[in-house]
Scaffold this motif. Structure first.
Motif, mmCIF file in Angstrom:
data_model
loop_
_atom_site.group_PDB
_atom_site.id
_atom_site.type_symbol
_atom_site.label_atom_id
_atom_site.label_comp_id
_atom_site.label_asym_id
_atom_site.label_seq_id
_atom_site.Cartn_x
_atom_site.Cartn_y
_atom_site.Cartn_z
ATOM 1 N N VAL A 298 -31.909 16.807 -5.426
ATOM 2 C CA VAL A 298 -33.207 16.133 -5.422
ATOM 3 C C VAL A 298 -34.297 17.181 -5.250
ATOM 4 N N GLN A 299 -35.240 17.212 -6.177
ATOM 5 C CA GLN A 299 -36.380 18.119 -6.106
ATOM 6 C C GLN A 299 -37.642 17.262 -5.961
ATOM 7 N N ILE A 300 -38.446 17.548 -4.928
ATOM 8 C CA ILE A 300 -39.613 16.711 -4.663
ATOM 9 C C ILE A 300 -40.893 17.514 -4.797
ATOM 10 N N ASN A 301 -41.959 16.796 -5.114
ATOM 11 C CA ASN A 301 -43.303 17.359 -5.163
ATOM 12 C C ASN A 301 -44.178 16.483 -4.278
ATOM 13 N N GLU A 302 -44.520 16.986 -3.109
ATOM 14 C CA GLU A 302 -45.238 16.174 -2.125
ATOM 15 C C GLU A 302 -46.681 15.909 -2.515
ATOM 16 N N ASP A 303 -47.236 16.716 -3.430
ATOM 17 C CA ASP A 303 -48.638 16.521 -3.812
ATOM 18 C C ASP A 303 -48.847 15.168 -4.483
ATOM 19 N N ASP A 304 -48.010 14.844 -5.446
ATOM 20 C CA ASP A 304 -48.134 13.553 -6.138
ATOM 21 C C ASP A 304 -46.968 12.609 -5.823
ATOM 22 N N ARG A 305 -46.161 12.957 -4.786
ATOM 23 C CA ARG A 305 -45.045 12.113 -4.326
ATOM 24 C C ARG A 305 -44.122 11.731 -5.496
ATOM 25 N N THR A 306 -43.689 12.733 -6.217
ATOM 26 C CA THR A 306 -42.714 12.530 -7.288
ATOM 27 C C THR A 306 -41.423 13.250 -6.920
ATOM 28 N N ALA A 307 -40.317 12.720 -7.407
ATOM 29 C CA ALA A 307 -39.008 13.286 -7.114
ATOM 30 C C ALA A 307 -38.194 13.351 -8.399
ATOM 31 N N LEU A 308 -37.587 14.517 -8.644
ATOM 32 C CA LEU A 308 -36.673 14.694 -9.774
ATOM 33 C C LEU A 308 -35.253 14.668 -9.224
ATOM 34 N N VAL A 309 -34.482 13.684 -9.667
ATOM 35 C CA VAL A 309 -33.128 13.480 -9.164
ATOM 36 C C VAL A 309 -32.135 13.879 -10.248
#
Length: 465
Positions: A298-309
């Motif tokens: 799981v890779q997350i981007n907290e800036d826009d609250r998106t997650a690549l699973v």
């Protein structure tokens, strides 16, 4: 011995399921309204009293004590100053008895009293029902489906009928008259036709209340429902947590041999329910929320609250679910935008990025001009001169050896940087790249520029480098 009127009032209270005091009060108001229209009252206000022991009725004419400026009807009202001339203890709101009237209602008075009694009893019933269900808002009640029309479902909940509009009905359930179900009360309000009670079978809190009923640990606070997402009638996800490390939150909700969760499923007519562990780490929570699929990364981007699973290709359809249902419920549960991709596509994307970096390195090396080479040589010569100057200034041989050791460690660290991969997926280090002799400052600068470009592209896509 009680007269016929009092016996009739007692029977009426029993039939209407109302307190006797409410029925007696309604009859008093009805008789007073009827006697006010009697010419013998001469416009005065009427007070009716009923003896609770014998049932005898007394009709009195009265004058209400009001403020002098507020008097509207002099025949039925008297000012406070005038009333105190009769009795010094009288105040605004009291009344003065001026006489009695014979209790002998005629046909017109009896008809008027009947209409007023019926109206007052209906109002009393509505107030009683509203008072009973006013505190039921946000709770679960048991009801029996009374009838079903083209849109609405009417539910018998005891002393009144509740309404379940189409927006509160699930697409997967079929309702029939006489069916007994549990409903969530969403709204209780007054209307011209009496109290209006709206119930629901789709509200998420219906699932929460059912778990509180079936799981004692939730009621006592040992287990807490942190979040839930629901597509009524189809599937739901519930995230639970317990501060006690010895308590299995998921196991407590499932119960021995699944008996607890099965009771909830049966009440929701077969709706599937996934119970997962809550975690403060969004990566762990997203991994749990996509259950029963196995997640690789799981890779997350907290800036826009998106997650690549990233999931194995065989698990892709399970992770997404039918028509995206599993991923959609996971996104609602975690409040993160989730993008599910197969593992093979991610590997291919990384290989393409490495290939682009290799091409950039080759093109940059070919485009170096002679003037740039001369500038780099001057920079190297200047650095060598500064190092020599520092060596001249150092008198202590121990400090000189320490400086040489630091320079050697720095060169080894730079040389171990991975700049590319071969076709066999083996890493290529900076120390393996030679440009007509020893590694120069120019080559290291090019490698650093290419890696920085790759990092920027990864961050723009929301991935982790």
């Amino acid at each position: 011995m009680k007269n016929e009127l009092f016996l009739a009032l007692t029977q009426l209270a029993a039939e209407r399921n109302l307190p006797q005091s409410i029925v007696v009060s309604a009859v008093k108001e009805a008789l007073a309204s009827a006697y006010r229209k009697d010419p013998a009252a001469k416009g005065q206000d009427i007070l009716v009293e009923v003896d609770s022991e014998t049932g005898d009725v007394t009709v009195k004419t009265i004058l209400n004590v009001t403020e002098k400026d507020a008097i509207e009807d002099p025949l039925s009202e008297i000012s406070e100053e005038e009333a105190q001339k009769i009795n010094k203890d009288l105040r605004v709101g009291d009344y003065i008895e001026t006489g009695f009237m014979e209790y002998n209602p005629g046909r017109i008075a009896a008809q008027t009293a009947k209409q007023v009694v019926l109206q007052k009893l209906r109002e009393a019933e509505r107030d009683l029902v509203f008072g009973k269900f006013a505190d039921k808002k946000g709770q679960v009640i048991v009801g029996t489906i009374q009838r079903v029309d083209s849109k609405n479902v009417f539910v018998d909940i005891g002393r009144t009928t509740a309404l379940m509009p189409p927006t509160e009905q699930t697409y997967y359930e079929r309702y029939r008259a006489g069916q007994k179900l549990k409903f969530f009360v969403t709204e209780v309000q007054r209307s011209a036709r009496g109290p209006e009670i709206i119930v629901s079978r789709t509200h998420p809190d219906l699932l929460r209340k059912l778990f509180e009923t079936e799981v004692p640990e939730i009621t006592t606070g040992i287990v807490e429902i942190k979040a839930l997402s629901r597509e009524a009638g189809a599937r739901s996800k519930v995230a639970v947590y317990s501060e006690d490390p010895e308590v299995d939150a998921v196991g407590a909700c499932v119960g021995l041999r699944g008996i607890r969760i099965q009771n909830v499923v049966n009440e929701l007519l077969g709706e599937k329910i996934d119970v997962v562990d809550w975690d403060e780490d969004p990566r762990v929570l997203i991994t749990n929320s996509l259950s029963p699929a196995n997640v690789t990364k799981v890779q997350i981007n907290e800036d826009d609250r998106t997650a690549l699973v990233i999931v194995p290709r065989k698990q892709l359809s399970l992770a997404i679910g039918k028509e995206g249902q599993n991923a959609r419920l996971a996104a609602k549960l975690t409040l993160w935008k989730i993008d599910v991709q197969p593992e093979e596509d991610q590997i291919k994307e990384i290989a393409d990025e490495i290939k682009d970096v290799q091409i950039e390195i080759t093109e940059t090396k070919e485009n170096i001009t002679e003037s740039e080479k001369e500038e780099v040589s001057e920079v190297v010569q200047t650095m060598d001169e500064e190092i020599l100057l520092q060596e001249d200034l150092v008198d202590d041989s121990a400090e000189l050896r320490a400086l040489e050791k630091e320079i050697q460690e720095l060169e080894e660290k730079i040389g171990n940087i991975t700049v590319a991969y071969t076709k066999d997926k083996k890493p290529v280090y900076a120390k393996d790249l030679k440009a007509q002799g020893p590694m120069t400052v120019l080559l290291l600068s090019l490698i650093h520029i290419c890696r920085c470009r790759r990092i920027e592209r990864c961050r723009s896509r929301g991935s982790t480098y």
